[in-house]
Enzyme design. Structure first.
Site, mmCIF file in Angstrom:
data_model
loop_
_atom_site.group_PDB
_atom_site.id
_atom_site.type_symbol
_atom_site.label_atom_id
_atom_site.label_comp_id
_atom_site.label_asym_id
_atom_site.label_seq_id
_atom_site.Cartn_x
_atom_site.Cartn_y
_atom_site.Cartn_z
ATOM 1 N N GLU A 1 42.207 21.015 31.973
ATOM 2 C CA GLU A 1 43.310 20.620 32.771
ATOM 3 C C GLU A 1 44.723 21.054 32.091
ATOM 4 O O GLU A 1 44.767 20.773 30.829
ATOM 5 C CB GLU A 1 43.173 19.120 33.184
ATOM 6 C CG GLU A 1 42.494 18.798 34.322
ATOM 7 C CD GLU A 1 42.527 17.265 34.842
ATOM 8 O OE1 GLU A 1 43.654 16.580 34.077
ATOM 9 O OE2 GLU A 1 41.629 16.989 35.307
ATOM 10 N N ASP B 1 50.558 56.248 47.670
ATOM 11 C CA ASP B 1 50.023 56.147 48.938
ATOM 12 C C ASP B 1 51.357 55.985 49.997
ATOM 13 O O ASP B 1 52.660 55.880 49.449
ATOM 14 C CB ASP B 1 49.472 54.733 49.045
ATOM 15 C CG ASP B 1 49.947 53.788 48.377
ATOM 16 O OD1 ASP B 1 51.196 53.359 48.558
ATOM 17 O OD2 ASP B 1 49.318 52.949 47.469
ATOM 18 N N ASP C 1 39.150 19.259 29.183
ATOM 19 C CA ASP C 1 38.361 20.002 30.163
ATOM 20 C C ASP C 1 39.062 21.062 30.713
ATOM 21 O O ASP C 1 38.925 21.678 31.891
ATOM 22 C CB ASP C 1 38.185 19.070 31.291
ATOM 23 C CG ASP C 1 39.445 18.346 31.880
ATOM 24 O OD1 ASP C 1 40.479 18.717 31.391
ATOM 25 O OD2 ASP C 1 39.199 17.642 32.817
ATOM 26 N N LYS D 1 46.083 59.563 51.235
ATOM 27 C CA LYS D 1 44.530 59.283 51.129
ATOM 28 C C LYS D 1 43.750 59.059 52.568
ATOM 29 O O LYS D 1 44.093 58.392 53.248
ATOM 30 C CB LYS D 1 44.224 58.012 50.484
ATOM 31 C CG LYS D 1 44.381 58.336 48.896
ATOM 32 C CD LYS D 1 43.620 57.010 47.940
ATOM 33 C CE LYS D 1 44.700 55.787 48.183
ATOM 34 N NZ LYS D 1 44.307 54.747 47.395
ATOM 35 N N ASP E 1 55.037 53.317 41.402
ATOM 36 C CA ASP E 1 54.205 52.334 42.284
ATOM 37 C C ASP E 1 54.786 51.093 41.698
ATOM 38 O O ASP E 1 55.475 50.861 41.088
ATOM 39 C CB ASP E 1 52.735 52.480 42.041
ATOM 40 C CG ASP E 1 52.078 52.202 43.189
ATOM 41 O OD1 ASP E 1 52.386 51.490 44.153
ATOM 42 O OD2 ASP E 1 50.952 52.531 43.261
HETATM 43 C C1 R5P Z 1 48.472 48.789 46.557
HETATM 44 O O1 R5P Z 1 49.018 49.056 47.491
HETATM 45 C C2 R5P Z 1 49.419 48.947 45.210
HETATM 46 O O2 R5P Z 1 50.644 49.254 45.459
HETATM 47 C C3 R5P Z 1 48.823 49.685 44.126
HETATM 48 O O3 R5P Z 1 48.865 50.997 44.561
HETATM 49 C C4 R5P Z 1 47.562 49.358 43.850
HETATM 50 O O4 R5P Z 1 47.469 47.738 43.368
HETATM 51 C C5 R5P Z 1 46.993 50.026 42.372
HETATM 52 O O5 R5P Z 1 45.556 49.434 42.265
HETATM 53 P P1 R5P Z 1 44.741 50.176 41.320
HETATM 54 O O6 R5P Z 1 45.324 50.619 39.890
HETATM 55 O O7 R5P Z 1 43.670 49.465 41.164
HETATM 56 O O8 R5P Z 1 44.349 51.481 41.946
#
Ligand code: R5P
Length: 310
Positions: free
Chosen positions: A36, A167, A34, A190, A216
């Protein structure tokens, strides 16, 4: 020292074991009919310093459950200490309440790992450094920056580089990498000026004629990355590549990156790369086993881990 691997990234666990010259402990992680999870440790573990290597990558819930059950089996086998080695810590993005009546799942997962019996956590490029505080046990958060620097020096030697955070949340991480390679910093901001209008991407910093490196922690759908690359090129950048620690790359992400204006996307192997990633010329894989293995060695020898990043 003993090392046990879950099923999420066996090649990485094997490379760590080779680096440390410690064979993976004999264990079986299986499924009942199942589905598990069932775990059996097939050698004596009494009094050992044990490291469980498991990324909680997709399927995140299955891999998390494997990790918890391995830890439980070890605790009941009278080991001396258990370190949960999470090259990629899934659920980390859920580290705050984005609205009323929503969970903080990163904290819940931290609680589960502790409740299962982990004594320490070793992870890499946590989505936010303060997630360390979700654990009441010692938690080492390693940085991929040194391996990125080696790759940047080999690949982009002599180019006029600029590091770019896609970001505002990633500025600290990006600036740290920029400082290591002596590159200026730019930020993609953004903004949705008015409700119902599409997001505008403003670039803070002059990227004209610069070779840009986006930095990132995670690439998931690839949206953040590909949109940022486009915005940088529209603002005069000469080329855009990216260094991202965790290649989550869900759904159509690999195609999206393949069809994007990015020159190269470099990711580590904290999450096992798929065939599609390995076949693509756009992607490069940076090996992370030595960094994690060295941190494990220092943990077991009670030596400084932070000095790895001096
Ligand atoms: C968000 O704060 C993370 O640092 C990445 O920028 C985010 O998870 C990237 O996600 P995606 O590739 O879906 O835009």
């Amino acid at each position: 020292m003993k090392i046990i691997a879950g099923n999420s990234n066996l090649p990485l666990a094997e490379e760590i074991s080779t680096y440390l010259k410690v064979p993976l402990a004999d264990s079986a992680v299986r499924r009942f009919a199942d589905n598990e999870v069932f775990v059996e440790i097939l050698e004596n573990m009494r009094g050992e310093d044990v490291f469980v290597v498991q990324s909680t990558s997709a399927p995140a819930n299955d891999h998390l459950m494997e990790l918890l059950i391995i830890i439980d089996a070890l605790r009941r086998a009278s080991v001396r200490r258990i370190t949960a080695v999470l090259p990629y810590f899934g659920y980390a993005r859920q580290d705050r309440k984005p609205g009323p009546r929503t969970p903080i799942s990163a904290k819940l997962v931290a609680n589960l790992i502790e409740a299962a019996g982990a004594d320490r956590v070793l992870t890499l490029d946590l989505h936010a450094g303060q997630i360390q505080g979700f654990f009441d046990i010692p938690t080492d958060n390693l940085f991929a920056a040194p391996v990125f620097v080696d790759d940047i020096k080999a690949r982009f030697n002599g180019q006029d580089l600029m590091v770019v955070s896609p970001d505002v949340g990633g500025v600290v991480r990006t600036r740290a990498l920029g400082n290591r390679i002596g590159a200026d910093l730019a930020i993609v901001d953004k903004r949705r000026e008015r409700a119902g209008e599409s997001e505008v991407m403003n670039i803070i910093g002059d990227v004209t004629d610069r070779h840009c490196l986006l930095v990132d922690d995670i690439v998931d759908s690839g949206g953040t990355l590909c949109n940022a690359a486009e915005a940088l090129l529209n603002n005069g950048a000469k080329s855009v590549s990216a260094y991202i620690t965790h290649g989550v790359l869900s759904g159509e992400a690999v195609n999206r990156v393949n069809n994007s204006q990015l020159e190269k996307l470099l990711i580590t192997d904290t999450i096992q790369p798929t065939e599609a990633i390995l076949k693509s010329d756009k992607f490069g894989i940076i090996k992370i086993a030595e960094l994690i293995g060295e941190a494990m060695r220092r943990t077991t020898d009670e030596h400084s881990v932070s000095s790895l990043f001096d």
